[in-house]
Scaffold this active site. Structure first.
Site, mmCIF file in Angstrom:
data_model
loop_
_atom_site.group_PDB
_atom_site.id
_atom_site.type_symbol
_atom_site.label_atom_id
_atom_site.label_comp_id
_atom_site.label_asym_id
_atom_site.label_seq_id
_atom_site.Cartn_x
_atom_site.Cartn_y
_atom_site.Cartn_z
ATOM 1 N N GLY A 38 0.776 -1.235 0.000
ATOM 2 C CA GLY A 38 0.000 0.000 0.000
ATOM 3 C C GLY A 38 0.809 1.288 0.000
ATOM 4 N N ASP A 94 0.376 3.414 4.062
ATOM 5 C CA ASP A 94 -0.712 4.098 3.377
ATOM 6 C C ASP A 94 -1.744 4.643 4.354
ATOM 7 O OD1 ASP A 94 -1.545 1.543 4.144
ATOM 8 O OD2 ASP A 94 -2.179 0.919 2.146
ATOM 9 N N ASP A 97 -5.248 2.506 10.541
ATOM 10 C CA ASP A 97 -6.626 2.110 10.820
ATOM 11 C C ASP A 97 -6.715 1.709 12.291
ATOM 12 O OD1 ASP A 97 -9.290 1.449 10.374
ATOM 13 O OD2 ASP A 97 -8.849 -0.506 9.538
ATOM 14 N N LYS A 125 -7.585 6.962 9.713
ATOM 15 C CA LYS A 125 -9.032 6.849 9.841
ATOM 16 C C LYS A 125 -9.477 7.278 11.216
ATOM 17 C CE LYS A 125 -10.375 3.226 6.915
ATOM 18 N NZ LYS A 125 -11.011 1.906 6.742
ATOM 19 N N PHE A 146 -14.218 2.484 3.764
ATOM 20 C CA PHE A 146 -13.195 1.695 3.099
ATOM 21 C C PHE A 146 -12.762 2.424 1.842
ATOM 22 C CE2 PHE A 146 -11.247 -1.597 0.568
ATOM 23 C CZ PHE A 146 -10.467 -2.241 1.510
ATOM 24 N N VAL A 147 -11.495 2.829 1.806
ATOM 25 C CA VAL A 147 -11.009 3.641 0.692
ATOM 26 C C VAL A 147 -10.025 2.872 -0.180
ATOM 27 C CG1 VAL A 147 -11.398 5.896 1.770
ATOM 28 C CG2 VAL A 147 -9.254 4.679 2.214
HETATM 29 P P1 5GP Z 1 -4.265 -1.466 10.823
HETATM 30 O O1 5GP Z 1 -3.256 -2.486 11.240
HETATM 31 O O2 5GP Z 1 -3.888 -0.050 11.187
HETATM 32 O O3 5GP Z 1 -5.637 -1.821 11.264
HETATM 33 O O4 5GP Z 1 -4.395 -1.580 9.261
HETATM 34 C C1 5GP Z 1 -3.525 -1.047 8.391
HETATM 35 C C2 5GP Z 1 -3.660 -1.734 7.066
HETATM 36 O O5 5GP Z 1 -5.012 -2.126 6.782
HETATM 37 C C3 5GP Z 1 -3.276 -0.785 5.957
HETATM 38 O O6 5GP Z 1 -1.910 -0.910 5.663
HETATM 39 C C4 5GP Z 1 -4.165 -1.226 4.822
HETATM 40 O O7 5GP Z 1 -3.527 -2.222 4.073
HETATM 41 C C5 5GP Z 1 -5.382 -1.849 5.469
HETATM 42 N N1 5GP Z 1 -6.525 -0.919 5.476
HETATM 43 C C6 5GP Z 1 -7.080 -0.315 6.537
HETATM 44 N N2 5GP Z 1 -8.098 0.475 6.167
HETATM 45 C C7 5GP Z 1 -8.181 0.379 4.825
HETATM 46 C C8 5GP Z 1 -9.036 0.985 3.847
HETATM 47 O O8 5GP Z 1 -9.927 1.778 4.098
HETATM 48 N N3 5GP Z 1 -8.790 0.647 2.557
HETATM 49 C C9 5GP Z 1 -7.812 -0.217 2.193
HETATM 50 N N4 5GP Z 1 -7.673 -0.466 0.893
HETATM 51 N N5 5GP Z 1 -6.987 -0.804 3.089
HETATM 52 C C10 5GP Z 1 -7.171 -0.497 4.393
HETATM 53 MG MG MG Z 2 -1.450 -2.362 3.618
#
Ligand code: 5GP
Ligand code: MG
Length: 175
Positions: A38, A94, A97, A125, A146-147
């Site tokens: 990403g 990227d 979340d 987010k 979700f983007v």
């Molecule tokens: P975290 O570990 O912070 O929950 O998630 C991070 C990863 O989840 C990001 O690197 C990404 O790959 C994925 N992710 C989280 N939210 C989104 C979203 O809205 N769209 C997409 N395409 N990937 C997301």
């Molecule tokens: Mg990712």
């Protein structure tokens, strides 16, 4: 597709972040570590505006599969990592979340005795974070949708888009 952040806004913001990063590190050599896949667009655009001695590395970690919004087991692939010991490292992703991916990666990098560690994310987010983690550099705050685009995928599609957009058909899978 509903465009959330235009290509122009992304480019302008990435340029500002690069100026901030260059000023913070001054001439200290920096290892930029992009989280696959990403961060690729963000990484490529950011480094071209950095006025610093740079090394680029990649790290693979995955917590999301397809449209799933519940993170599974996070896997880190250490074989892709360059030597980071005693180096100033900037970890790039990227999107922030839940924060699980970046906090696990940060923990791993600290165990490898980096000289310093900072974190940069393009998007954060709102209202989703489960793990306390403050990025040092943050491009945009976005709503809980979700983007896709600018590196962000849905089943490995849409990464090439120059903007960030909401995928309408799967909005309902996010709670
Ligand atoms: P975290 O570990 O912070 O929950 O998630 C991070 C990863 O989840 C990001 O690197 C990404 O790959 C994925 N992710 C989280 N939210 C989104 C979203 O809205 N769209 C997409 N395409 N990937 C997301
Ligand atoms: Mg990712």
């Amino acid at each position: 597709m509903n465009i959330l952040i235009s290509a122009e806004r992304i480019q302008e913001r990435v340029r500002t972040m690069a100026a901030e990063i260059s000023a913070d590190y001054r001439d200290r050599p920096l290892t930029i570590l992009g989280v696959l896949t990403g961060s690729l667009m963000f990484l490529a655009d950011l480094v071209r505006h950095l006025d610093l001695p740079i090394r680029i590395g990649l790290v693979q970690a995955s917590s999301y599969r397809g449209a799933a919004t519940t993170p599974g087991e996070l896997r880190i692939h250490p074989e892709l990592l360059p030597d980071v010991r005693n180096r100033h490292v900037l970890l790039l992703d990227d999107i922030l979340d839940t924060g699980r991916t970046l906090s696990r990666l940060a923990e791993h990098l600290r165990s490898l005795e980096v000289a310093s560690l900072r974190i940069a994310v393009l998007c954060r987010k709102i209202g989703r974070q489960e793990v306390p983690l403050e990025p040092d550099y943050q491009g945009f705050e976005i709503p809980n949708e979700f983007v896709v685009g600018y590196g962000l995928d849905y089943n490995d599609e849409y990464r090439h888009l120059p903007f960030v957009a909401v995928l309408p058909q799967i909005e309902s899978t996010q709670d």
